[in-house]
Write a protein that holds these residues in place. Structure first.
Motif, short mmCIF file in Angstrom:
data_model
loop_
_atom_site.label_atom_id
_atom_site.label_comp_id
_atom_site.label_asym_id
_atom_site.label_seq_id
_atom_site.Cartn_x
_atom_site.Cartn_y
_atom_site.Cartn_z
N GLN A 1 0.85 -1.27 -0.41
CA GLN A 1 -0.08 0.13 0.15
C GLN A 1 0.56 0.94 0.10
OE1 GLN A 1 -2.83 -0.47 2.92
NE2 GLN A 1 -4.06 -1.74 2.26
N VAL A 2 1.98 1.62 0.99
CA VAL A 2 2.95 2.54 0.96
C VAL A 2 4.46 2.11 -0.35
CG1 VAL A 2 3.99 3.46 2.22
CG2 VAL A 2 1.87 2.54 3.87
N PRO A 3 4.65 2.56 -0.62
CA PRO A 3 5.50 2.05 -2.05
C PRO A 3 6.87 2.61 -1.05
CG PRO A 3 4.11 3.52 -3.27
CD PRO A 3 3.60 3.58 -1.77
N LEU A 4 7.67 1.15 -1.43
CA LEU A 4 9.01 1.70 -0.30
C LEU A 4 9.91 2.07 -1.52
CD1 LEU A 4 11.19 0.68 2.06
CD2 LEU A 4 11.18 -1.16 0.48
N ASP A 5 11.03 3.54 -0.44
CA ASP A 5 12.02 3.27 -1.45
C ASP A 5 12.60 3.68 -0.32
OD1 ASP A 5 13.30 4.63 -3.60
OD2 ASP A 5 12.26 6.58 -3.90
N CYS A 6 14.43 4.12 -0.84
CA CYS A 6 15.54 3.93 -0.45
C CYS A 6 16.90 4.84 -0.86
CB CYS A 6 15.81 2.72 0.09
SG CYS A 6 15.68 1.90 0.43
N VAL A 7 16.72 5.90 -0.06
CA VAL A 7 17.98 6.71 -0.17
C VAL A 7 19.46 6.40 0.22
CG1 VAL A 7 18.98 9.22 -0.25
CG2 VAL A 7 16.19 8.99 -0.03
N VAL A 8 19.94 5.97 -0.98
CA VAL A 8 22.06 5.49 -0.52
C VAL A 8 22.78 7.01 -0.76
CG1 VAL A 8 24.01 4.50 -1.59
CG2 VAL A 8 21.18 3.86 -1.79
N ALA A 9 23.15 7.51 0.43
CA ALA A 9 23.98 9.06 0.42
C ALA A 9 25.08 8.33 1.19
CB ALA A 9 22.61 9.39 0.69
N ASP A 10 25.66 9.62 1.42
CA ASP A 10 26.58 9.81 3.08
C ASP A 10 27.88 8.98 2.92
OD1 ASP A 10 28.05 11.37 4.40
OD2 ASP A 10 26.83 10.55 6.51
N PRO A 11 28.79 9.09 1.38
CA PRO A 11 29.64 7.93 1.64
C PRO A 11 30.90 7.78 2.47
CG PRO A 11 29.73 8.68 -0.52
CD PRO A 11 28.57 9.41 -0.04
N LYS A 12 31.36 6.73 3.24
CA LYS A 12 32.57 7.58 4.41
C LYS A 12 33.59 6.34 4.49
CE LYS A 12 30.08 10.56 7.60
NZ LYS A 12 29.15 10.58 6.73
N LYS A 13 34.66 7.15 4.57
CA LYS A 13 34.99 6.05 4.85
C LYS A 13 36.17 5.22 6.07
CE LYS A 13 41.03 5.83 2.28
NZ LYS A 13 41.63 6.12 2.36
N GLY A 14 36.00 3.82 6.02
CA GLY A 14 36.25 3.42 7.11
C GLY A 14 37.66 2.40 7.26
N THR A 15 38.16 2.41 8.23
CA THR A 15 39.37 1.14 8.12
C THR A 15 38.52 0.03 8.52
OG1 THR A 15 40.51 2.72 10.16
CG2 THR A 15 41.00 3.03 7.48
N LYS A 16 40.26 -0.82 8.93
CA LYS A 16 40.04 -2.25 9.04
C LYS A 16 40.96 -2.75 9.62
CE LYS A 16 38.62 -4.68 5.00
NZ LYS A 16 37.71 -6.22 4.71
N MET A 17 41.42 -3.70 10.41
CA MET A 17 43.02 -3.94 10.47
C MET A 17 43.52 -3.91 11.08
SD MET A 17 42.14 -6.69 6.92
CE MET A 17 44.12 -7.33 7.03
N TYR A 18 43.37 -2.64 12.01
CA TYR A 18 44.18 -2.11 12.54
C TYR A 18 44.53 -1.35 11.19
CZ TYR A 18 43.83 -5.56 16.07
OH TYR A 18 43.39 -6.61 16.68
N GLY A 19 44.11 -0.17 10.32
CA GLY A 19 43.54 0.27 9.33
C GLY A 19 45.08 -0.21 8.21
N LEU A 20 45.13 -1.84 8.12
CA LEU A 20 45.85 -1.31 6.84
C LEU A 20 44.97 -1.93 6.11
CD1 LEU A 20 46.99 -5.04 8.77
CD2 LEU A 20 48.76 -3.00 8.10
N LYS A 21 43.78 -2.24 5.92
CA LYS A 21 42.50 -2.17 4.71
C LYS A 21 41.54 -0.84 4.87
CE LYS A 21 42.36 -3.97 1.54
NZ LYS A 21 43.79 -3.49 1.19
N SER A 22 41.14 -0.39 4.38
CA SER A 22 40.13 0.50 4.06
C SER A 22 38.42 0.11 2.95
CB SER A 22 40.70 2.29 3.53
OG SER A 22 42.43 2.06 4.20
N TYR A 23 37.43 1.26 3.46
CA TYR A 23 36.60 0.95 2.03
C TYR A 23 36.24 1.85 2.57
CZ TYR A 23 34.93 0.09 7.16
OH TYR A 23 34.16 0.29 8.42
N ILE A 24 34.77 2.07 2.02
CA ILE A 24 33.51 3.28 1.69
C ILE A 24 32.37 2.45 2.58
CG2 ILE A 24 32.78 4.76 0.82
CD1 ILE A 24 35.09 4.77 0.66
N GLU A 25 31.56 3.11 3.22
CA GLU A 25 30.42 2.57 3.71
C GLU A 25 29.30 3.75 3.44
OE1 GLU A 25 29.94 0.13 7.69
OE2 GLU A 25 29.94 2.56 8.34
#
Length: 560
Positions: A212-236
């Motif tokens: 009854q209520v159409p669904l939509d999503c907004v993908v926004a605000d990309p931020k850079k993060g790290t893992k493995m004690y800063g050895l690897k980076s990713y975008i969230e």
């Protein structure tokens, strides 16, 4: 003894990511094979130390007899075995999409390469991976599952060559033949719980039940993060559904996981379009992040518009999980789902009477012809559009620049005559030359204003249409099984009642295909009407801008 390895492909490290640049053919020393995520720590011949993709190297057998260790969490999603190094890219109610349909690289790619060929999984039940293993997978596309089709004719096989600047598709899974519809036609119904996919008869024929209520999503605000004690980076990215207005965070590999689940669960009944393709280098460039976010937005919008997908438990988990524990529990539950592949038809509940199998076959052939013809048309438009883009930013821009330069050169020649009465003419000629140079820049920038959206929409549909051959193939396989029913009864392999059941279930599959095609046609009409209006509106503005500049240039010439 130190472990030596031969570098198969050149790798250029990205600054600030603890990576190590290596040259093709170079011998390096492996310091740590257990980094995880498809990476190893190595030292090059200059003594520099850093991370190198495991699939870019081959351990020398003379110095190390054991095979290189698989990266932690690198699994084939359909048989839970270490991934082999293989070479591997709507309808009913048409709701507005917030964007057009790029990539933080995921743990395991189900991507298509927009070649028009949708790959279909084997629909084996995936083993439940430990969360730590899953979370340790590479988020930059260099998972240990091997590399995919090299674009522009490149090859990424072991021992092959690959141009360092070439993008390659990092598809990890080895998909196989069309799923066997027998599990539905003559199989036992699984425990489907409360799952139900009603189909109603609308003005255009069978249609899915829309929320009854159409669904939509907004993908926004990309931020850079790290893992493995800063050895690897990713975008969230933040994903915010309109139903809650509460944002949840996801990396690209989470989108990738969702794609795999949707493809495995619904792929026999619903074409699941591919995620935007991956690339190895430049994944933290602003332009790439913007492009990926735009295409992820388009993919999510299309999924939100599909009544079967958007209402599914796995999709609702993705957009509405409460915390990390809720996410992990839901993920494990989704990976243990028994209603997968052709079994999904057990949840389809058409309200109309059973169809004649001959009618089913005719409709199946009609949809197959249409999707194939539309696929050819979409590809043709993409080829023409891409060629026009190249002309606008290349030869056409240069031609306008040359014309402008020629007018200005002529003006310079006229000024050398010494005749006092021609300054107005030379000034006008100079202004005309500058006008054509301005037009050259307008022409070069125009494709981003209008053609971009048209091509993105066609890219989406190229990927979506590439899914239909396999989805329709499941129905064709079911028709072929039904045609064998009399022979199977005569051989006492099935009972006459099972033959009747096959015909009834084949009818259910047909209603599902018709509902899906009606959904596709409705969205097709909406999408192309929208994008063509935008394209032509901006084309009108483009030509009006050029016409106004030419009028201004004309006004500087005196009437004699």
């Amino acid at each position: 003894m130190a472990i030596k390895a031969q570098v198969l492909y050149e790798f250029i490290a990205e600054a600030g990511n603890n990576e190590l640049s290596v040259r093709e053919g170079e011998t390096i020393t492996i310091l740590n094979q257990n980094v995880g995520g498809g990476w190893i720590e190595a030292q090059n011949s200059s003594g520099n130390v850093g991370l190198v993709p495991e699939d870019y190297i081959e351990v020398n057998s003379s110095t190390h007899s054991a095979p290189p260790a698989q990266a932690v969490g690198s699994y084939d999603a359909y048989n839970s075995e270490p991934a082999a190094h293989t070479q591997g890219t709507n309808g009913g109610g048409a709701w507005p999409a917030t964007a057009w349909s790029g990539n933080d690289h995921g743990n395991s790619s189900g991507n298509c390469d927009y070649s028009g060929q949708q790959q279909t999984p084997t629909y084996q039940q995936q083993g439940s991976l430990e969360d730590d293993e899953w979370d340790d997978e590479s988020d930059d596309g260099r998972s240990a599952g091997g590399y995919g089709h090299a674009e522009e004719g490149g090859t990424a096989q072991r021992g092959g060559t690959l141009h360092p600047s070439m993008k390659i598709s990092l598809n990890k899974f080895s998909f196989s033949k069309t799923p066997n519809p027998e599990v539905f036609l003559i199989g036992q119904s699984p425990n489907k719980g409360k799952e139900s996919l009603p189909i109603y008869m609308g003005e255009v024929g069978p249609v899915w039940l829309y929320p009854q209520v159409p669904l939509d999503c907004v993908v926004a605000d990309p931020k850079k993060g790290t893992k493995m004690y800063g050895l690897k980076s990713y975008i969230e990215y933040q994903v915010t559904p309109n139903t809650t207005n509460r944002a949840v965070n996801h990396r690209y590999k989470h989108f990738d996981w969702l794609y795999e689940r949707l493809l495995e669960k619904f792929g026999s009944a619903v074409p699941i379009p591919c995620l935007p393709d991956k690339q190895i280098t430049g994944r933290f460039d602003d332009d790439f992040i913007k492009m990926r976010m735009e295409r992820l937005q388009g993919w999510m919008s299309r999924m939100c518009r599909h009544p079967v997908v958007c209402e599914s438990d796995v999709f609702q988990l993705f957009i509405n999980y409460k915390d990390e524990r809720d996410w992990k529990v839901g993920k494990r539950k989704a990976e243990k789902d028994e209603v997968m592949g052709p079994m999904i038809f057990f949840t389809v509940e058409p309200e109309a009477p059973d169809l004649d199998p001959i009618e089913v076959e005719q409709k199946c052939e009609m949809y197959s012809r249409f999707t194939k013809t539309m696929d050819d048309g979409v590809k043709d438009l993409l080829n023409v559009g891409n060629l026009h883009w190249k002309r606008c930013t290349g030869p056409l821009q240069k031609e306008y620049q040359k014309i402008g330069k020629a007018f200005q050169n002529l003006s310079s020649v006229f000024t050398t005559s010494g005749y006092t009465g021609e300054s107005a003419l030379t000034d006008a000629l100079t202004a005309t030359g500058r006008t054509y140079e301005e037009i050259a820049e307008i022409v070069a920038s125009q494709p981003k204003q209008d053609l971009h959206f048209l091509l993105e929409t066609n890219n989406e549909y190229k990927g979506l249409l590439g899914c239909f051959p396999d989805t329709i193939g499941v129905h064709k396989a079911a028709i072929d099984k039904w045609k064998e029913a009399d022979r199977l009864v005569a051989m006492n392999k099935i009972t006459p009642q099972e033959k009747v059941t096959m015909a009834k279930r084949l009818s259910t599959m047909s209603y599902s295909l018709q509902a899906e095609m009606n959904h596709f046609h409705s969205n097709r009409i909406y999408d192309y009407n929208r994008v063509m209006r935008l394209y032509l509106e901006r084309q009108v503005t483009f030509y009006e801008t050029i016409a106004e500049k030419l009028r201004q240039a004309l006004s500087q010439y005196q009437e004699l």
